[in-house]
Enzyme design. Sequence first.
Site, PDB file in Angstrom:
ATOM      1  N   GLU A  63     -26.930  13.864  -0.644  1.00 39.49           N
ATOM      2  CA  GLU A  63     -28.321  14.278  -0.822  1.00 39.49           C
ATOM      3  C   GLU A  63     -28.488  15.780  -0.626  1.00 39.49           C
ATOM      4  O   GLU A  63     -29.218  16.442  -1.371  1.00 39.49           O
ATOM      5  CB  GLU A  63     -29.221  13.529   0.173  1.00 39.49           C
ATOM      6  CG  GLU A  63     -29.235  12.024  -0.021  1.00 39.49           C
ATOM      7  CD  GLU A  63     -28.234  11.298   0.865  1.00 39.49           C
ATOM      8  OE1 GLU A  63     -28.558  10.219   1.367  1.00 39.49           O
ATOM      9  OE2 GLU A  63     -27.108  11.836   1.043  1.00 39.49           O
ATOM     10  N   ALA A 113       3.855  -7.110  -6.844  1.00 41.46           N
ATOM     11  CA  ALA A 113       4.419  -7.073  -8.194  1.00 41.46           C
ATOM     12  C   ALA A 113       5.275  -8.312  -8.373  1.00 41.46           C
ATOM     13  O   ALA A 113       6.025  -8.696  -7.469  1.00 41.46           O
ATOM     14  CB  ALA A 113       5.256  -5.810  -8.399  1.00 41.46           C
ATOM     15  N   SER A 154      15.157  -6.188  -6.372  1.00 37.78           N
ATOM     16  CA  SER A 154      13.777  -6.190  -6.863  1.00 37.78           C
ATOM     17  C   SER A 154      13.391  -4.943  -7.640  1.00 37.78           C
ATOM     18  O   SER A 154      12.240  -4.816  -8.040  1.00 37.78           O
ATOM     19  CB  SER A 154      12.813  -6.354  -5.681  1.00 37.78           C
ATOM     20  OG  SER A 154      12.938  -5.287  -4.763  1.00 37.78           O
ATOM     21  N   ARG A 204      -2.502   3.875  -3.729  1.00 35.34           N
ATOM     22  CA  ARG A 204      -2.203   4.392  -2.391  1.00 35.34           C
ATOM     23  C   ARG A 204      -3.094   5.580  -2.045  1.00 35.34           C
ATOM     24  O   ARG A 204      -3.542   5.735  -0.899  1.00 35.34           O
ATOM     25  CB  ARG A 204      -0.741   4.823  -2.301  1.00 35.34           C
ATOM     26  CG  ARG A 204       0.271   3.708  -2.241  1.00 35.34           C
ATOM     27  CD  ARG A 204       1.685   4.267  -2.187  1.00 35.34           C
ATOM     28  NE  ARG A 204       2.702   3.214  -2.165  1.00 35.34           N
ATOM     29  CZ  ARG A 204       4.012   3.427  -2.254  1.00 35.34           C
ATOM     30  NH1 ARG A 204       4.456   4.688  -2.373  1.00 35.34           N
ATOM     31  NH2 ARG A 204       4.859   2.430  -2.235  1.00 35.34           N
ATOM     32  N   ARG A 211       3.005   9.860  -4.511  1.00 32.53           N
ATOM     33  CA  ARG A 211       3.679  10.849  -5.346  1.00 32.53           C
ATOM     34  C   ARG A 211       2.919  11.028  -6.660  1.00 32.53           C
ATOM     35  O   ARG A 211       2.325  10.083  -7.184  1.00 32.53           O
ATOM     36  CB  ARG A 211       5.114  10.420  -5.671  1.00 32.53           C
ATOM     37  CG  ARG A 211       6.050  10.328  -4.503  1.00 32.53           C
ATOM     38  CD  ARG A 211       7.512  10.219  -4.963  1.00 32.53           C
ATOM     39  NE  ARG A 211       7.722   9.118  -5.902  1.00 32.53           N
ATOM     40  CZ  ARG A 211       7.987   7.867  -5.541  1.00 32.53           C
ATOM     41  NH1 ARG A 211       8.038   7.544  -4.263  1.00 32.53           N
ATOM     42  NH2 ARG A 211       8.182   6.927  -6.449  1.00 32.53           N
ATOM     43  N   THR A 216       6.290 -12.816   3.490  1.00 29.12           N
ATOM     44  CA  THR A 216       6.013 -13.340   4.831  1.00 29.12           C
ATOM     45  C   THR A 216       4.781 -12.685   5.437  1.00 29.12           C
ATOM     46  O   THR A 216       3.876 -13.360   5.939  1.00 29.12           O
ATOM     47  CB  THR A 216       7.225 -13.126   5.756  1.00 29.12           C
ATOM     48  OG1 THR A 216       8.358 -13.809   5.216  1.00 29.12           O
ATOM     49  CG2 THR A 216       6.934 -13.653   7.154  1.00 29.12           C
ATOM     50  N   LEU A 217       4.721 -11.355   5.385  1.00 26.42           N
ATOM     51  CA  LEU A 217       3.578 -10.644   5.948  1.00 26.42           C
ATOM     52  C   LEU A 217       2.312 -10.919   5.139  1.00 26.42           C
ATOM     53  O   LEU A 217       1.231 -11.127   5.706  1.00 26.42           O
ATOM     54  CB  LEU A 217       3.862  -9.145   6.004  1.00 26.42           C
ATOM     55  CG  LEU A 217       2.820  -8.301   6.734  1.00 26.42           C
ATOM     56  CD1 LEU A 217       2.689  -8.730   8.190  1.00 26.42           C
ATOM     57  CD2 LEU A 217       3.189  -6.811   6.668  1.00 26.42           C
ATOM     58  N   ALA A 218       2.446 -10.964   3.816  1.00 22.40           N
ATOM     59  CA  ALA A 218       1.284 -11.262   2.979  1.00 22.40           C
ATOM     60  C   ALA A 218       0.744 -12.655   3.288  1.00 22.40           C
ATOM     61  O   ALA A 218      -0.476 -12.868   3.370  1.00 22.40           O
ATOM     62  CB  ALA A 218       1.664 -11.154   1.507  1.00 22.40           C
ATOM     63  N   ALA A 222       0.973 -14.226   6.133  1.00 22.00           N
ATOM     64  CA  ALA A 222       0.324 -14.188   7.440  1.00 22.00           C
ATOM     65  C   ALA A 222      -1.083 -13.606   7.340  1.00 22.00           C
ATOM     66  O   ALA A 222      -2.020 -14.104   7.976  1.00 22.00           O
ATOM     67  CB  ALA A 222       1.172 -13.367   8.413  1.00 22.00           C
TER      68      ALA A 222
END
Length: 372
Positions: free
Chosen positions: A61, A162, A176, A192, A215, A299-301, A303
């Site tokens: 503003e 991915a 991978s 990111r 990057r 595994t983390l995803a 959780a």
Amino acid sequence: MQGNTVPPVDETTAMRRAISLASRALGHTSPNPVVGCVVLGPDDTVVGEGFHTRAGAPHAEVEALRAAGSAARGGTAFVTLEPCSHTGRTGPCTQALIDAGIRRVRYAVADPNPAAAGGGAVLRAAGVEAEGGLLAAEAEAGNRAWLTATRLGRPHVTWKYAATLDGRSAAADGSSRWITCAASRADVHTLRASVDAVLAGSGTLLADDPHLAVRDVPGARQPLRVIVDTHARTPANARVLDDAAPTLIAVGPDADATHLSAAAVLRVPRADAGLDLPALLKELYARDVRAVLLEGGPTLAGAFAAAGLIDTVVGYLAPALLGAGPTALGPAGIGTIADVLRLDVDDVARLGTDIRITARPRPETAGRTKES
């Protein structure tokens, strides 16, 4: 011959322009929201516009009113977020609007921050016509991370993955690189650059030694790199410990982290087989992190999904098949089809040879925890 005239602008056009202006600062304003403002003169022509560029800088503003000058008197201000009514790093925007002689204020989304909310009421008490709700859904989408964080008291979490079309994140032998095409990998760096922290687990770190910094995004602010490492297994020569971006290693209360002098170490309570994820997010919120990009493995995803801590999913799908290998998402506390975590698709885009899908948990399943 008549001179050039500036055409009047309708309310929808003005607010949509304000939303576009706000988006320019995405990834640069945390812990503040992204906000845009357009000021129309009494004849409904644009006389000033601005956006909040970074924390501590003038609010949208103020920037728009400065550009408008005396032409703002008797005009209308269109703001993506309810003008603040408190003094923080800068003065209250409500008073700036009043002092400029603004007659009307239209804002899109009410401010959920208790310390700053109530600006609309302050304006109305001063005789300014103030009303919210104009293009609220569009403005909310552009400011979703900050709004989620402010309402829940923890960072907004975007899970990025991915995979091949058959849902594999790696081959059977663990390899991978590279499942997705160059355009998708470049897009991840843009993603990111829009967040405050990029988070991965120790399994991903030990398997892939990721860098997790941004990057090839001009002007990007490097996010905090966070490694969830219960047992402090991060090697002293890991790439995330270089000086390209700050790094935080989250470890268990009794982990030996003496070899991690190159990074900040955060001790987080244990929960189940790993760390207490809500406690970790609370600690990150206290460090002004409002948006987290989860780049960990399955595994983390899993959780995070089981704990109801995923707010947005961004999936990069490659037109390829593996037939074996780890899936993108590990166990997530879903034992039957009745418990499936349904998503609403926000966007589908073609990136080179790949498809990017952006989706969010449906309201009826968002925030679901294992206990529910």
